[in-house]
Design a protein around this motif. Structure first.
Motif, short mmCIF file in Angstrom:
data_model
loop_
_atom_site.label_atom_id
_atom_site.label_comp_id
_atom_site.label_asym_id
_atom_site.label_seq_id
_atom_site.Cartn_x
_atom_site.Cartn_y
_atom_site.Cartn_z
N TYR A 96 0.83 -1.20 0.00
CA TYR A 96 0.00 0.00 0.00
C TYR A 96 0.87 1.26 0.00
O TYR A 96 0.64 2.19 -0.76
N VAL A 97 1.89 1.28 0.85
CA VAL A 97 2.78 2.45 0.93
C VAL A 97 3.43 2.71 -0.43
O VAL A 97 3.45 3.85 -0.91
N ARG A 98 3.95 1.68 -1.06
CA ARG A 98 4.61 1.86 -2.35
C ARG A 98 3.63 2.33 -3.42
O ARG A 98 3.92 3.24 -4.20
N PHE A 99 2.47 1.70 -3.46
CA PHE A 99 1.48 2.02 -4.49
C PHE A 99 0.97 3.45 -4.34
O PHE A 99 0.90 4.20 -5.31
N VAL A 100 0.58 3.82 -3.14
CA VAL A 100 -0.03 5.13 -2.93
C VAL A 100 0.99 6.26 -3.10
O VAL A 100 0.67 7.31 -3.64
N THR A 101 2.21 6.03 -2.68
CA THR A 101 3.24 7.04 -2.87
C THR A 101 3.48 7.29 -4.35
O THR A 101 3.67 8.43 -4.79
N ARG A 102 3.40 6.24 -5.14
CA ARG A 102 3.64 6.36 -6.58
C ARG A 102 2.45 6.95 -7.32
O ARG A 102 2.62 7.75 -8.24
N THR A 103 1.23 6.59 -6.91
CA THR A 103 0.04 6.96 -7.68
C THR A 103 -0.84 8.02 -7.03
O THR A 103 -1.67 8.63 -7.72
N GLY A 104 -0.72 8.22 -5.74
CA GLY A 104 -1.61 9.14 -5.04
C GLY A 104 -3.01 8.60 -4.82
O GLY A 104 -3.87 9.29 -4.28
N ALA A 105 -3.26 7.36 -5.20
CA ALA A 105 -4.61 6.79 -5.17
C ALA A 105 -4.77 5.77 -4.06
O ALA A 105 -4.79 4.56 -4.29
N GLY A 106 -4.86 6.27 -2.83
CA GLY A 106 -5.11 5.40 -1.70
C GLY A 106 -6.60 5.16 -1.49
O GLY A 106 -7.43 5.46 -2.35
N PHE A 107 -6.95 4.64 -0.31
CA PHE A 107 -8.35 4.37 -0.02
C PHE A 107 -9.18 5.65 -0.05
O PHE A 107 -10.37 5.60 -0.33
N HIS A 108 -8.57 6.81 0.23
CA HIS A 108 -9.31 8.06 0.19
C HIS A 108 -9.77 8.39 -1.22
O HIS A 108 -10.75 9.13 -1.40
N VAL A 109 -9.11 7.84 -2.23
CA VAL A 109 -9.52 8.00 -3.63
C VAL A 109 -10.40 6.82 -4.06
O VAL A 109 -11.47 7.01 -4.63
N ILE A 110 -9.95 5.62 -3.75
CA ILE A 110 -10.68 4.42 -4.17
C ILE A 110 -12.10 4.41 -3.61
O ILE A 110 -13.05 3.99 -4.29
N PHE A 111 -12.25 4.89 -2.39
CA PHE A 111 -13.57 4.91 -1.76
C PHE A 111 -14.04 6.34 -1.49
O PHE A 111 -14.71 6.62 -0.49
N ALA A 112 -13.70 7.25 -2.39
CA ALA A 112 -14.11 8.65 -2.24
C ALA A 112 -15.63 8.76 -2.14
O ALA A 112 -16.37 8.13 -2.90
N GLU A 113 -16.09 9.59 -1.21
CA GLU A 113 -17.52 9.68 -0.93
C GLU A 113 -18.33 10.09 -2.16
O GLU A 113 -19.45 9.61 -2.37
N GLU A 114 -17.76 10.95 -2.99
CA GLU A 114 -18.51 11.43 -4.15
C GLU A 114 -18.78 10.35 -5.19
O GLU A 114 -19.58 10.54 -6.10
N LEU A 115 -18.13 9.20 -5.06
CA LEU A 115 -18.30 8.14 -6.06
C LEU A 115 -19.49 7.24 -5.78
O LEU A 115 -19.91 6.48 -6.66
N TYR A 116 -20.03 7.32 -4.57
CA TYR A 116 -21.10 6.38 -4.23
C TYR A 116 -22.37 6.60 -5.05
O TYR A 116 -23.21 5.70 -5.15
N GLN A 117 -22.52 7.77 -5.62
CA GLN A 117 -23.70 8.04 -6.44
C GLN A 117 -23.48 7.73 -7.92
O GLN A 117 -24.41 7.88 -8.73
#
Length: 198
Positions: A96-117
């Motif tokens: 997770y550390v390696r992936f998010v540091t490289r892409t900026g797409a952690g759980f805060h992006v993957i499960f962003a509140e605005e996406l639920y709709q």
């Protein structure tokens, strides 16, 4: 070359998703916009709207890709960790550390509140697969119930995301810590979360 740099119909969509990761890594979710991604690709501001209705639809596609790619990274790290169940789950934190540091797409992006709709079955399939993989690793590591596995996954991700944030904020810079060393520290911290069974 045209203002859209010669992208063909099918290529621009993929390029927009890829450039979105770069935008997230550089500016975070708060500064993420369709216009910023278009500028990064040097395409017209109208070009992305041939593929995505708005920011949230683009972000939904990015979320699905991020969930898929993070799951692949977690599985690879778990396999590389060997057969110890606790080590396999802890390895997910380093991935997770390696992936998010490289892409900026952690759980805060993957499960962003605005996406639920956003009605995006492909994204939902990828996010479900990611969580299922993490829950399976937690169960194998000794979680006694679904709720316990969920809490263990939550704690593992929280520890990993904390290391990502501290690293991004320069907290470790004075010690010359590398990304690999931070990923290793996150893995070690996540390992300590795994319950020991008598």
């Amino acid at each position: 070359m045209s203002a859209d740099r010669g992208y063909h119909h099918g290529d621009l969509r993929a390029a927009l998703i890829e450039a979105s990761f770069d935008q997230l890594a550089d500016g975070g979710l708060g500064r993420f916009s369709v216009a910023a991604v278009a500028r990064r690709l040097e395409v017209s501001s109208a070009a992305p709207y041939r593929h995505f209705a708005d920011r949230d639809h683009l972000l939904s596609a990015v979320s699905g890709a991020a969930a898929r790619n993070l799951r692949e990274a977690v599985l690879a790290a778990a396999d590389a960790a060997g057969s110890d169940p606790a080590g396999r789950l802890a390895a997910a934190a380093g991935a997770y550390v390696r992936f998010v540091t490289r892409t900026g797409a952690g759980f805060h992006v993957i499960f962003a509140e605005e996406l639920y709709q956003i009605p995006d079955d492909a994204r939902r399939e990828q996010t479900r697969a990611l969580i299922s993989t993490l829950l399976d690793l937690a169960t194998e590591a000794g979680a006694a119930s679904h709720d316990e596995a969920l809490l263990l996954v939550e704690a593992t991700v929280a520890v990993a995301h904390g290391y990502v944030s501290l690293f991004a904020d320069g907290f470790f810079a004075r010690n010359g810590r590398t990304l690999d060393s931070i990923a290793a520290r996150a893995t070690e911290a996540a390992h300590a979360l795994v319950p020991t069974r008598s």
